[in-house]
Design a protein around this motif. Structure first.
Motif, short mmCIF file in Angstrom:
data_model
loop_
_atom_site.label_atom_id
_atom_site.label_comp_id
_atom_site.label_asym_id
_atom_site.label_seq_id
_atom_site.Cartn_x
_atom_site.Cartn_y
_atom_site.Cartn_z
N TRP A 14 -44.83 -15.65 31.03
CA TRP A 14 -45.57 -13.97 29.72
C TRP A 14 -47.01 -15.01 30.79
O TRP A 14 -48.16 -14.21 29.23
CB TRP A 14 -44.76 -15.45 28.80
CG TRP A 14 -43.77 -15.54 28.99
CD1 TRP A 14 -43.17 -16.02 28.64
CD2 TRP A 14 -42.88 -14.56 27.91
NE1 TRP A 14 -41.86 -16.43 27.81
CE2 TRP A 14 -41.75 -15.58 27.85
CE3 TRP A 14 -43.16 -13.53 27.52
CZ2 TRP A 14 -40.34 -14.50 27.47
CZ3 TRP A 14 -41.70 -12.62 27.12
CH2 TRP A 14 -40.72 -13.19 27.12
N LYS A 15 -47.31 -13.73 31.90
CA LYS A 15 -48.83 -14.09 31.86
C LYS A 15 -48.57 -12.55 31.91
O LYS A 15 -48.23 -11.78 32.99
CB LYS A 15 -48.80 -15.22 32.95
CG LYS A 15 -49.33 -16.52 32.44
CD LYS A 15 -50.23 -17.29 32.40
CE LYS A 15 -50.07 -18.47 31.62
NZ LYS A 15 -49.92 -19.39 31.09
N ARG A 16 -49.95 -11.96 32.25
CA ARG A 16 -50.39 -11.14 32.99
C ARG A 16 -50.30 -11.03 35.54
O ARG A 16 -50.86 -12.34 35.34
CB ARG A 16 -51.35 -10.27 32.94
CG ARG A 16 -51.71 -9.20 33.50
CD ARG A 16 -53.07 -8.12 32.33
NE ARG A 16 -52.96 -6.90 32.98
CZ ARG A 16 -51.62 -5.63 33.36
NH1 ARG A 16 -51.05 -6.15 32.37
NH2 ARG A 16 -51.99 -4.37 33.44
N VAL A 27 -46.57 -7.82 32.13
CA VAL A 27 -46.05 -9.24 32.47
C VAL A 27 -44.67 -10.14 32.70
O VAL A 27 -43.87 -9.02 32.56
CB VAL A 27 -46.59 -9.56 29.91
CG1 VAL A 27 -45.55 -11.15 30.39
CG2 VAL A 27 -47.77 -9.25 29.96
#
Length: 68
Positions: A14-16, A27
């Motif tokens: 859920w992070k870039r 993501v």
């Protein structure tokens, strides 16, 4: 493993992230260990599913993912 895939935890979920070989960013949606074999011999690989800005997902090897 009898299934064809299994979800794995990852610190960047859920992070870039950035796909190092292509430079594409998005993501990290999932990390999945998948049996990619079409034969009776199993071949398991760890794939990262990344969703880009247009909403389209692509895969790359987990080793190719870095924070963006």
């Amino acid at each position: 493993m009898s299934e064809r895939y299994e979800y794995q935890p990852h610190r960047l979920l859920w992070k870039r992230v950035r796909d190092i070989p292509s430079g594409a960013e998005g993501v990290l949606m999932a990390v999945v260990t998948e049996n990619v074999s079409n034969t009776g011999i199993e071949h398991w690989v760890d794939l990262a599913y990344i969703r880009n800005a247009s909403g389209r997902e692509f895969t790359t090897a987990v080793e190719n993912v870095e924070p963006a």
